[in-house]
Scaffold this motif. Structure first.
Motif, PDB file in Angstrom:
ATOM      1  N   VAL A 239       0.843  -1.202   0.000  1.00  0.00           N
ATOM      2  CA  VAL A 239       0.000   0.000   0.000  1.00  0.00           C
ATOM      3  C   VAL A 239       0.879   1.253   0.000  1.00  0.00           C
ATOM      4  CG1 VAL A 239      -1.643   1.342   1.376  1.00  0.00           C
ATOM      5  CG2 VAL A 239      -2.007  -1.107   1.024  1.00  0.00           C
TER       6      VAL A 239
ATOM      7  N   LYS B 161       2.317   1.780  -3.454  1.00  0.00           N
ATOM      8  CA  LYS B 161       1.331   2.281  -4.414  1.00  0.00           C
ATOM      9  C   LYS B 161       1.003   3.752  -4.145  1.00  0.00           C
ATOM     10  CE  LYS B 161       0.992  -1.307  -6.889  1.00  0.00           C
ATOM     11  NZ  LYS B 161       1.506  -1.264  -8.267  1.00  0.00           N
TER      12      LYS B 161
ATOM     13  N   THR C  83      -5.202   9.186  -1.675  1.00  0.00           N
ATOM     14  CA  THR C  83      -5.784   7.903  -1.276  1.00  0.00           C
ATOM     15  C   THR C  83      -6.843   7.446  -2.277  1.00  0.00           C
ATOM     16  OG1 THR C  83      -5.372   8.429   1.042  1.00  0.00           O
ATOM     17  CG2 THR C  83      -6.943   6.682   0.594  1.00  0.00           C
ATOM     18  N   VAL C  84      -7.716   8.358  -2.669  1.00  0.00           N
ATOM     19  CA  VAL C  84      -8.768   8.003  -3.624  1.00  0.00           C
ATOM     20  C   VAL C  84      -8.171   7.614  -4.973  1.00  0.00           C
ATOM     21  CG1 VAL C  84     -10.727   8.905  -4.947  1.00  0.00           C
ATOM     22  CG2 VAL C  84     -10.559   9.343  -2.487  1.00  0.00           C
TER      23      VAL C  84
ATOM     24  N   THR D  11      -5.220   6.397  -5.556  1.00  0.00           N
ATOM     25  CA  THR D  11      -4.559   5.105  -5.383  1.00  0.00           C
ATOM     26  C   THR D  11      -5.578   3.979  -5.348  1.00  0.00           C
ATOM     27  OG1 THR D  11      -2.732   6.169  -4.195  1.00  0.00           O
ATOM     28  CG2 THR D  11      -2.968   3.781  -3.927  1.00  0.00           C
ATOM     29  N   LEU D  12      -6.680   4.188  -4.620  1.00  0.00           N
ATOM     30  CA  LEU D  12      -7.737   3.163  -4.578  1.00  0.00           C
ATOM     31  C   LEU D  12      -8.330   2.917  -5.957  1.00  0.00           C
ATOM     32  CD1 LEU D  12      -9.577   4.103  -1.269  1.00  0.00           C
ATOM     33  CD2 LEU D  12      -8.357   1.974  -1.753  1.00  0.00           C
TER      34      LEU D  12
ATOM     35  N   LEU E 286      -5.778   0.886  -7.948  1.00  0.00           N
ATOM     36  CA  LEU E 286      -5.755  -0.506  -7.496  1.00  0.00           C
ATOM     37  C   LEU E 286      -7.025  -1.251  -7.897  1.00  0.00           C
ATOM     38  CD1 LEU E 286      -4.144  -0.119  -3.973  1.00  0.00           C
ATOM     39  CD2 LEU E 286      -3.130  -1.220  -5.982  1.00  0.00           C
ATOM     40  N   ALA E 287      -8.165  -0.588  -7.805  1.00  0.00           N
ATOM     41  CA  ALA E 287      -9.425  -1.216  -8.205  1.00  0.00           C
ATOM     42  C   ALA E 287      -9.404  -1.539  -9.690  1.00  0.00           C
ATOM     43  CB  ALA E 287     -10.606  -0.313  -7.858  1.00  0.00           C
TER      44      ALA E 287
ATOM     45  N   TYR F 166      -7.169  -4.532 -10.159  1.00  0.00           N
ATOM     46  CA  TYR F 166      -7.849  -5.723  -9.634  1.00  0.00           C
ATOM     47  C   TYR F 166      -8.911  -6.222 -10.609  1.00  0.00           C
ATOM     48  CZ  TYR F 166     -10.932  -8.527  -6.685  1.00  0.00           C
ATOM     49  OH  TYR F 166     -11.719  -9.527  -6.193  1.00  0.00           O
TER      50      TYR F 166
END
Length: 96
Positions: A32, A35, A51-52, A54-55, A58-59, A62
């Protein structure tokens, strides 16, 4: 085994509880942090936006992996009849 680990991410302390080992939790935290650092490189964004972003990144990765896994599963299913036919053909030739 439940393990608990204290970590600091983006200047905030968290206590993580995991069914896995301490090493697994540390590995996740390192991932984390890596990233987050990748997304922050060369950008001036606040912590929440970082943070958003990065999420979201990652999403997206994924979901792409899920799609690739599904495509691989479809290919395996499609090849199963061919493998069975080859196995039968080899079994028939073994008597020669």
């Amino acid at each position: 085994m439940n393990s608990s680990i204290r970590v600091n991410i983006l200047g905030r302390d968290y206590t993580l509880r995991s069914q896995g080992s301490r090493e697994q939790a540390e590995h996740v935290v390192s991932f984390v942090e890596e990233k987050l650092a990748e997304m922050a490189t060369g950008k001036s964004v606040d912590t929440r936006d970082l943070t958003v972003l990065t999420l979201l990144n990652l999403a997206g990765q994924y979901l792409q992996l899920l799609e690739e896994c599904e495509q691989a599963r479809i290919q395996v299913v499609a090849l199963e009849p061919l493998v069975k036919r080859l196995e039968l053909a080899l079994a028939d030739d073994s008597g020669c």
